[in-house]
Design a protein around this motif. Structure first.
Motif, PDB file in Angstrom:
ATOM      1  N   TYR A 191     116.452 -82.476 -59.115  1.00  0.00           N
ATOM      2  CA  TYR A 191     116.684 -81.166 -59.727  1.00  0.00           C
ATOM      3  C   TYR A 191     115.752 -80.081 -59.179  1.00  0.00           C
ATOM      4  O   TYR A 191     115.732 -78.968 -59.680  1.00  0.00           O
ATOM      5  N   TYR A 192     114.996 -80.417 -58.139  1.00  0.00           N
ATOM      6  CA  TYR A 192     114.083 -79.440 -57.540  1.00  0.00           C
ATOM      7  C   TYR A 192     114.424 -79.262 -56.064  1.00  0.00           C
ATOM      8  O   TYR A 192     115.031 -80.128 -55.435  1.00  0.00           O
ATOM      9  N   THR A 193     114.047 -78.155 -55.498  1.00  0.00           N
ATOM     10  CA  THR A 193     114.310 -77.860 -54.088  1.00  0.00           C
ATOM     11  C   THR A 193     113.010 -77.501 -53.389  1.00  0.00           C
ATOM     12  O   THR A 193     111.981 -77.285 -54.028  1.00  0.00           O
ATOM     13  N   GLY A 194     113.079 -77.397 -52.075  1.00  0.00           N
ATOM     14  CA  GLY A 194     111.916 -77.001 -51.299  1.00  0.00           C
ATOM     15  C   GLY A 194     111.117 -78.186 -50.794  1.00  0.00           C
ATOM     16  O   GLY A 194     111.422 -79.354 -51.057  1.00  0.00           O
ATOM     17  N   SER A 195     110.056 -77.870 -50.066  1.00  0.00           N
ATOM     18  CA  SER A 195     109.242 -78.915 -49.432  1.00  0.00           C
ATOM     19  C   SER A 195     108.509 -79.769 -50.455  1.00  0.00           C
ATOM     20  O   SER A 195     108.262 -80.958 -50.219  1.00  0.00           O
ATOM     21  N   ALA A 196     108.161 -79.166 -51.618  1.00  0.00           N
ATOM     22  CA  ALA A 196     107.434 -79.927 -52.632  1.00  0.00           C
ATOM     23  C   ALA A 196     108.266 -81.110 -53.123  1.00  0.00           C
ATOM     24  O   ALA A 196     107.757 -82.235 -53.254  1.00  0.00           O
ATOM     25  N   ALA A 220     115.962 -82.267 -45.640  1.00  0.00           N
ATOM     26  CA  ALA A 220     115.062 -82.975 -44.730  1.00  0.00           C
ATOM     27  C   ALA A 220     115.427 -82.701 -43.273  1.00  0.00           C
ATOM     28  O   ALA A 220     116.600 -82.586 -42.918  1.00  0.00           O
ATOM     29  N   SER A 221     114.392 -82.602 -42.420  1.00  0.00           N
ATOM     30  CA  SER A 221     114.586 -82.442 -40.979  1.00  0.00           C
ATOM     31  C   SER A 221     114.767 -83.814 -40.335  1.00  0.00           C
ATOM     32  O   SER A 221     114.653 -84.849 -40.994  1.00  0.00           O
ATOM     33  N   ASN A 222     115.026 -83.820 -39.014  1.00  0.00           N
ATOM     34  CA  ASN A 222     115.162 -85.091 -38.301  1.00  0.00           C
ATOM     35  C   ASN A 222     113.883 -85.915 -38.366  1.00  0.00           C
ATOM     36  O   ASN A 222     113.915 -87.142 -38.520  1.00  0.00           O
TER      37      ASN A 222
END
Length: 507
Positions: free
Chosen positions: A111-116, A56-58
Motif C-alpha cells: 500500500y506504499y510507493t517509492g523507494s522506501a 523496481a529497476s533491473n
C-alpha cells in the motif's frame, strides 16, 4: 488421547519406532501443501511482478533474485548452531515462524510507493531468506537421518508433487486476480497484499505441521565443533568436490538469465503479467506429469543418470527463449513460450529432484550437515552473483544489438530471414554456453549405480509413454527415433558375436 501432546515436542528422540518414522514421512508430504501455498503466493513470478509493481529497476530485480541464494551463506554459522544446540526441529520451527512473519510486512508494503517501500520489501525478503537458510541447514540434516536412503526419491517425489499441485492451483487463481486488476491500480495493491498475507498464514500452519514430525537424536559430538574443520571435511572428498564444481557452474548458468524471464516477457515482448502466470502454470503442469517418472527412475538407477537427460533439455529450452523475440506474430510467440515452458517444467523437475538427492546421497549418514552446507554455500555464491551481474549489465546489453541476415536464393527469387539479438537475448545465449560447461563437469561425478545415457533414455521413453500419450516435440521425436536405432545396432552386434562364438566352437 494419551501421549498425544508428546507428538508436538520440539526435543529430539533417542529412539524412533517404525511407526513414528512412517508418521514423520506422512507429515513431510502433508506439510508440502502448506509450505507450497506460501511459496506459490510469494515467490517466483509473483515476487518479481510485485517488485515491478513497486517500480523496481533491473538492478533491484537482480538483487531481489539473489536474496534467496546469498542468504544461504548463513548456513556457515548455522552449522555451528546445529552442531552445538543439536535440536534441529526446534531450530527449523522457530526460524520458520519468524521468517513467515516477514510476509506480513511485505503485505503492508503493497500500500506504499517509492523507494522506501522497495527497500522495506527488499529487507523483509532478505530477512525471510536468511532465517530460511538457517532453518534449512537443520531441516536437511534432520531429513537425512529420518528418511531411509532407498526411499529418498519416492518420498521427495511425492512431496514435490504436492508442492507442484498447490503451485498450479494458486497460480491459476493469481493469474485471474492479476488479469482482473489494472497495472498500478489500488485494486492490484489489494491483490498483492492478500497474496502475501495468505502466504504468511499458510507458512505458519506449515511450521505447526513440522513441529509434529519426530527428530532422531544426533550422534554424540566428537570433541569441540570447529567451523573450519567441518568445512574441510567435504573438501577432502574428491568426488564431492567434483559435485560442488558442477553445482556452482550449473547455478551460475541458470541464474544468469532465468530470474529475468518475467522482465523479458513483460518489458521486451510486451505481454501482460497474467500471461506470465499462465506460463508458470503450464510449467507446473509439466512438473506434475514428469515428477513421478523422475522419482521412480532415480530410485531404480541413479540421480546422475536422470541429470544427464534433464540438464541438457533445460539448457536448450533457456537458449530457445531467444526465439520468442524473433516472432512478429504474437500468437506464434505465445505458442513458442508455452512449448518452452512445458520443456523447462518437465526437465527442471528432474534436475531439482535429483540434484538434491545426489547431494544427500554423497553425504555420510550422521555427518550430513557439513556436506549439505558446503553444497548450499557454493550454490549461494554462484546463484547469488549471477542475477546481480545480470542486473548490472542489463543497460549495457539494452543499448546493443546483433543482427544476422539469412538469405536463400532460388530461381523464383530471394528469401531472407532476419535474426536479431537484443537485451535479454544475450543472457540466454551466454547461459546456454555456461550450461554446456556445467554438464561437462557432471560427467566427472561418480555415483554408485549410474547407467549410460542411452539406456536411461530408453527408460524415460517407456515411463513417458505410459503417462503421457498425446504430447510430443521435435526434440522428443528425435530422441524417440535415435534410441530404437541404437538398440537395434547393439542387437545386431550381439547376434554377430554369438554367431562367431558358435562358429569357433564348432571348428
Amino acid at each position: 488421547m494419551p501421549g498425544a501432546p508428546s507428538i508436538y515436542t520440539l526435543s529430539p528422540q533417542p529412539h524412533l519406532s517404525a511407526a513414528e518414522c512412517e508418521r514423520g514421512l506422512r507429515l513431510l508430504v502433508i506439510e508440502a501443501a502448506f509450505s507450497g501455498g506460501a511459496t506459490a503466493l510469494t515467490t517466483g513470478v509473483i515476487l518479481t511482478a510485485f517488485a515491478l509493481h513497486l517500480g523496481a529497476s533491473n538492478v533491484m530485480v537482480g538483487i531481489l533474485a539473489s536474496a534467496p541464494f546469498l542468504a544461504q551463506l548463513l548456513q556457515l554459522p548455522a552449522i555451528l548452531l546445529v552442531e552445538r544446540v543439536r535440536q534441529r526441529k526446534r531450530i527449523a520451527v522457530f526460524t520458520s515462524i519468524a521468517g513467515r512473519l516477514m510476509l506480513a510486512v511485505m503485505a503492508v508494503a503493497a500500500y506504499y510507493t517509492g523507494s522506501a517501500a522497495l527497500w522495506v520489501f527488499l529487507a523483509a525478503q532478505f530477512t525471510l531468506c536468511g532465517l530460511g537458510a538457517i532453518g534449512t541447514c537443520a531441516w536437511n540434516s534432520w531429513l537425512r537421518d529420518l528418511a531411509p536412503e532407498d526411499r529418498l526419491g519416492q518420498v521427495f517425489a511425492r512431496r514435490t508433487v504436492w508442492l507442484t499441485a498447490i503451485n498450479l492451483l494458486l497460480g491459476l487463481v493469481a493469474a485471474l486476480a492479476l488479469d482482473l486488476t489494472g497495472e498500478g491500480s489500488s485494486s492490484r495493491n489489494t491483490v498483492f497484499a492478500a497474496m502475501f498475507a495468505a502466504g504468511c498464514v499458510t507458512g505458519l500452519i506449515s511450521a505447526r505441521v513440522v513441529s509434529g514430525m519426530p527428530e532422531p537424536l544426533m550422534p554424540p559430538p566428537i570433541g569441540s565443533v570447529r567451523l573450519g574443520e567441518l568445512l574441510r571435511q567435504p573438501l577432502r572428498d574428491l568426488n564431492f568436490v567434483r559435485l560442488l564444481v558442477f553445482v556452482g557452474s550449473w547455478q551460475f548458468a541458470v541464474n544468469l538469465a532465468t530470474p529475468f524471464f518475467t522482465v523479458f516477457i513483460v518489458r521486451q515482448l510486451g505481454l501482460p503479467i497474467s500471461f506470465v502466470m499462465v506460463l508458470s502454470v503450464v510449467s507446473q503442469i509439466a512438473n506434475i506429469f514428469a515428477l513421478r517418472s523422475w522419482g521412480a527412475l532415480s530410485d531404480r538407477f541413479a540421480n546422475k543418470s536422470v541429470l544427464a537427460v534433464c540438464a541438457p533439455v533445460y539448457i536448450l529450452a533457456i537458449v530457445g527463449m531467444i526465439g520468442a523475440s524473433q516472432f512478429a506474430d504474437r500468437e506464434m510467440m505465445k505458442a513458442w513460450l508455452v512449448m518452452l515452458h512445458l520443456l523447462m517444467g518437465a526437465s527442471v523437475a528432474g534436475v531439482t529432484l535429483t540434484s538434491t538427492n545426489i547431494a544427500l546421497k554423497l553425504s555420510p549418514r550422521g555427518s550430513a550437515t557439513a556436506y549439505v552446507a558446503a553444497s548450499a554455500t557454493v550454490t549461494a555464491v554462484a546463484a547469488g552473483l549471477a542475477p546481480i551481474m545480470g542486473g548490472l549489465l542489463a543497460d549495457f546489453f539494452a543499448r546493443r544489438k546483433l543482427e544476422l541476415l539469412v538469405r536463400w536464393s532460388n530461381p523464383n527469387g530471394v528469401s531472407t530471414l532476419p535474426i536479431g539479438l537484443t537485451s535479454w537475448d544475450f543472457y540466454f545465449l551466454i547461459a546456454g554456453l555456461l550450461g554446456l560447461y556445467a554438464i561437462h563437469r557432471l560427467t566427472l561425478v561418480e555415483e554408485r549405480g549410474e547407467i549410460e545415457r542411452r539406456e536411461m533414455m530408453g527408460q524415460v521413453l517407456a515411463e513417458t509413454l505410459r503417462s503421457i500419450r498425446n504430447i510430443s516435440s521435435v526434440a522428443g521425436l528425435r530422441d524417440a527415433t535415435a534410441v530404437p536405432v541404437s538398440l537395434l545396432r547393439d542387437a545386431r552386434v550381439r547376434r554377430r558375436l554369438r554367431r562367431a562364438q558358435a562358429h569357433k566352437k564348432h571348428n
